[in-house]
Design a protein around this motif. Structure first.
Motif, PDB file in Angstrom:
ATOM      1  N   GLN A   1       0.822  -1.198   0.000  1.00 50.09           N
ATOM      2  CA  GLN A   1       0.000   0.000   0.000  1.00 50.09           C
ATOM      3  C   GLN A   1       0.858   1.251   0.000  1.00 50.09           C
ATOM      4  OE1 GLN A   1      -3.030  -1.026  -1.029  1.00 50.09           O
ATOM      5  NE2 GLN A   1      -4.059   0.210   0.501  1.00 50.09           N
ATOM      6  N   TYR A   2       1.949   1.220   0.760  1.00 48.04           N
ATOM      7  CA  TYR A   2       2.849   2.375   0.780  1.00 48.04           C
ATOM      8  C   TYR A   2       3.493   2.576  -0.590  1.00 48.04           C
ATOM      9  CZ  TYR A   2       6.633   5.524   2.055  1.00 48.04           C
ATOM     10  OH  TYR A   2       7.486   6.593   2.114  1.00 48.04           O
ATOM     11  N   ALA A   3       3.907   1.486  -1.226  1.00 46.70           N
ATOM     12  CA  ALA A   3       4.519   1.597  -2.557  1.00 46.70           C
ATOM     13  C   ALA A   3       3.512   2.138  -3.566  1.00 46.70           C
ATOM     14  CB  ALA A   3       5.034   0.225  -3.007  1.00 46.70           C
ATOM     15  N   LEU A   4       2.251   1.705  -3.467  1.00 47.04           N
ATOM     16  CA  LEU A   4       1.215   2.216  -4.361  1.00 47.04           C
ATOM     17  C   LEU A   4       0.965   3.699  -4.104  1.00 47.04           C
ATOM     18  CD1 LEU A   4      -0.918   1.848  -6.523  1.00 47.04           C
ATOM     19  CD2 LEU A   4      -2.437   0.847  -4.792  1.00 47.04           C
ATOM     20  N   LEU A   5       0.968   4.094  -2.840  1.00 46.05           N
ATOM     21  CA  LEU A   5       0.814   5.515  -2.497  1.00 46.05           C
ATOM     22  C   LEU A   5       1.922   6.341  -3.128  1.00 46.05           C
ATOM     23  CD1 LEU A   5      -0.523   7.807  -0.790  1.00 46.05           C
ATOM     24  CD2 LEU A   5       1.015   7.134   1.069  1.00 46.05           C
ATOM     25  N   GLN A   6       3.153   5.867  -3.033  1.00 45.53           N
ATOM     26  CA  GLN A   6       4.285   6.600  -3.603  1.00 45.53           C
ATOM     27  C   GLN A   6       4.189   6.667  -5.129  1.00 45.53           C
ATOM     28  OE1 GLN A   6       4.935   7.751  -0.370  1.00 45.53           O
ATOM     29  NE2 GLN A   6       6.724   8.263  -1.582  1.00 45.53           N
ATOM     30  N   ALA A   7       3.697   5.595  -5.752  1.00 48.22           N
ATOM     31  CA  ALA A   7       3.523   5.613  -7.208  1.00 48.22           C
ATOM     32  C   ALA A   7       2.480   6.650  -7.614  1.00 48.22           C
ATOM     33  CB  ALA A   7       3.107   4.223  -7.697  1.00 48.22           C
ATOM     34  N   ILE A   8       1.425   6.752  -6.825  1.00 45.40           N
ATOM     35  CA  ILE A   8       0.376   7.743  -7.104  1.00 45.40           C
ATOM     36  C   ILE A   8       0.926   9.161  -6.976  1.00 45.40           C
ATOM     37  CG2 ILE A   8      -1.766   8.737  -6.192  1.00 45.40           C
ATOM     38  CD1 ILE A   8      -2.615   5.848  -5.512  1.00 45.40           C
ATOM     39  N   ILE A   9       1.655   9.427  -5.904  1.00 49.05           N
ATOM     40  CA  ILE A   9       2.213  10.764  -5.691  1.00 49.05           C
ATOM     41  C   ILE A   9       3.160  11.130  -6.830  1.00 49.05           C
ATOM     42  CG2 ILE A   9       3.568  12.226  -4.145  1.00 49.05           C
ATOM     43  CD1 ILE A   9       0.775  11.381  -3.123  1.00 49.05           C
ATOM     44  N   GLY A  10       3.990  10.177  -7.233  1.00 52.84           N
ATOM     45  CA  GLY A  10       4.915  10.437  -8.328  1.00 52.84           C
ATOM     46  C   GLY A  10       4.204  10.736  -9.634  1.00 52.84           C
ATOM     47  N   ALA A  11       3.091  10.038  -9.879  1.00 48.58           N
ATOM     48  CA  ALA A  11       2.358  10.222 -11.137  1.00 48.58           C
ATOM     49  C   ALA A  11       1.594  11.542 -11.177  1.00 48.58           C
ATOM     50  CB  ALA A  11       1.387   9.060 -11.348  1.00 48.58           C
ATOM     51  N   LEU A  12       1.335  12.136 -10.010  1.00 48.46           N
ATOM     52  CA  LEU A  12       0.564  13.381  -9.983  1.00 48.46           C
ATOM     53  C   LEU A  12       1.366  14.582 -10.490  1.00 48.46           C
ATOM     54  CD1 LEU A  12      -1.372  12.954  -6.617  1.00 48.46           C
ATOM     55  CD2 LEU A  12      -2.376  13.070  -8.914  1.00 48.46           C
ATOM     56  N   GLY A  13       2.678  14.435 -10.543  1.00 44.11           N
ATOM     57  CA  GLY A  13       3.511  15.490 -11.121  1.00 44.11           C
ATOM     58  C   GLY A  13       3.358  16.832 -10.422  1.00 44.11           C
ATOM     59  N   ASP A  14       2.996  17.868 -11.178  1.00 43.59           N
ATOM     60  CA  ASP A  14       2.897  19.228 -10.637  1.00 43.59           C
ATOM     61  C   ASP A  14       1.844  19.341  -9.543  1.00 43.59           C
ATOM     62  OD1 ASP A  14       4.863  20.047 -12.354  1.00 43.59           O
ATOM     63  OD2 ASP A  14       3.498  20.903 -13.841  1.00 43.59           O
ATOM     64  N   ASP A  15       0.852  18.432  -9.536  1.00 45.22           N
ATOM     65  CA  ASP A  15      -0.181  18.486  -8.499  1.00 45.22           C
ATOM     66  C   ASP A  15       0.354  18.073  -7.134  1.00 45.22           C
ATOM     67  OD1 ASP A  15      -2.072  19.430 -10.186  1.00 45.22           O
ATOM     68  OD2 ASP A  15      -3.152  17.547 -10.448  1.00 45.22           O
ATOM     69  N   ALA A  16       1.595  17.587  -7.076  1.00 43.49           N
ATOM     70  CA  ALA A  16       2.224  17.244  -5.797  1.00 43.49           C
ATOM     71  C   ALA A  16       3.668  17.747  -5.762  1.00 43.49           C
ATOM     72  CB  ALA A  16       2.178  15.734  -5.577  1.00 43.49           C
ATOM     73  N   ALA A  17       3.887  18.903  -6.387  1.00 45.80           N
ATOM     74  CA  ALA A  17       5.255  19.376  -6.609  1.00 45.80           C
ATOM     75  C   ALA A  17       5.863  20.076  -5.402  1.00 45.80           C
ATOM     76  CB  ALA A  17       5.296  20.307  -7.814  1.00 45.80           C
ATOM     77  N   ASP A  18       5.066  20.714  -4.551  1.00 46.12           N
ATOM     78  CA  ASP A  18       5.611  21.404  -3.394  1.00 46.12           C
ATOM     79  C   ASP A  18       5.100  20.726  -2.124  1.00 46.12           C
ATOM     80  OD1 ASP A  18       3.118  22.897  -2.316  1.00 46.12           O
ATOM     81  OD2 ASP A  18       3.139  23.432  -4.447  1.00 46.12           O
ATOM     82  N   PRO A  19       5.691  21.033  -0.973  1.00 47.83           N
ATOM     83  CA  PRO A  19       5.330  20.319   0.256  1.00 47.83           C
ATOM     84  C   PRO A  19       3.838  20.361   0.598  1.00 47.83           C
ATOM     85  CG  PRO A  19       7.361  21.538   0.595  1.00 47.83           C
ATOM     86  CD  PRO A  19       6.843  21.931  -0.762  1.00 47.83           C
ATOM     87  N   GLU A  20       3.196  21.501   0.440  1.00 46.40           N
ATOM     88  CA  GLU A  20       1.775  21.588   0.776  1.00 46.40           C
ATOM     89  C   GLU A  20       0.932  20.780  -0.199  1.00 46.40           C
ATOM     90  OE1 GLU A  20      -1.610  22.327   2.784  1.00 46.40           O
ATOM     91  OE2 GLU A  20       0.451  22.731   3.414  1.00 46.40           O
ATOM     92  N   ALA A  21       1.255  20.874  -1.485  1.00 42.52           N
ATOM     93  CA  ALA A  21       0.527  20.094  -2.482  1.00 42.52           C
ATOM     94  C   ALA A  21       0.752  18.601  -2.269  1.00 42.52           C
ATOM     95  CB  ALA A  21       0.963  20.497  -3.888  1.00 42.52           C
ATOM     96  N   ALA A  22       1.983  18.227  -1.908  1.00 38.90           N
ATOM     97  CA  ALA A  22       2.283  16.815  -1.658  1.00 38.90           C
ATOM     98  C   ALA A  22       1.494  16.305  -0.457  1.00 38.90           C
ATOM     99  CB  ALA A  22       3.781  16.633  -1.433  1.00 38.90           C
TER     100      ALA A  22
END
Length: 204
Positions: free
Chosen positions: A131-152
């Protein structure tokens, strides 16, 4: 020519992985997870135990390893920015569920794996790592939508909530022996968390 050889090696590697995992899941379901050894799996697959470990570093990986993270990440990346996080993530989870159950063989294989995960304590514990690995894959795929600490942070919160809904849907699906379609159950679980607005499932 080098690229062709590389592609052929990857295909052979993927085929070997599928063969080993198919025999492992079958044996675990027939004999029980704890009663089946890696050597048993190797003999059934026609390979050495070392080959099994080369493809699956732990016994748990023989059940838990899958392409879910890649499928979800590809669909999130394809959705593009601008959509609400829940729609991007939830939509990708629904679509990947449809891909993973596209034919009867894949559907039954996933059901068997889920039953093993639910019934085997060692697999339930290891599932948290997946589940953690899937979460990290999702965050990575979001690109600019998770680019800064608050967005992440916001992306992690949205993804964690979506994955909790997905887990609930998967358990329900396995307990019902797949009577309902997985994409529809996933959409239903997401709607229970977020309401009907963020995403709807068409079909099944």
């Amino acid at each position: 020519m080098a690229d062709q050889h590389s592609t052929l090696r990857e295909r052979r590697r993927a085929q070997t992985q599928r063969t080993i995992q198919a025999h492992a899941v079958r044996l675990f379901a027939e004999r029980g997870y704890d009663a089946t050894t890696v050597t048993d799996v190797a003999e059934a697959a026609g390979v050495s135990p070392m080959t099994v470990y080369r493809h699956f570093p732990t016994k748990e990986d023989l059940v838990l390893a899958d392409q879910h993270g890649r499928l979800v990440a590809e669909r999130i990346a394809a959705s593009g920015g601008g959509l609400p996080l829940v729609r991007r993530i939830g939509g990708a989870l629904v679509e990947s569920g449809a891909a993973l159950t596209a034919d009867d063989g894949a559907r039954e294989f996933l059901l068997t794996r889920l039953r093993l995960m639910i019934s085997t304590p060692a697999l339930r514990a290891k599932h948290l790592d997946n589940q953690y690995a899937l979460l990290q894959a999702i965050i990575g795929a979001l690109g600019d939508d998770a680019a800064d600490p608050e967005a992440a942070f916001q992306a992690q919160a949205a993804a964690s909530a979506c994955l909790a809904a997905l887990h609930t849907a998967l358990v329900r699906w396995a307990e019902q022996d797949g009577r309902e379609e997985l994409p529809g159950l996933t959409a239903k679980a997401l709607s229970a968390v977020f309401g009907d607005g963020p995403l709807s499932h068409r079909g099944g």
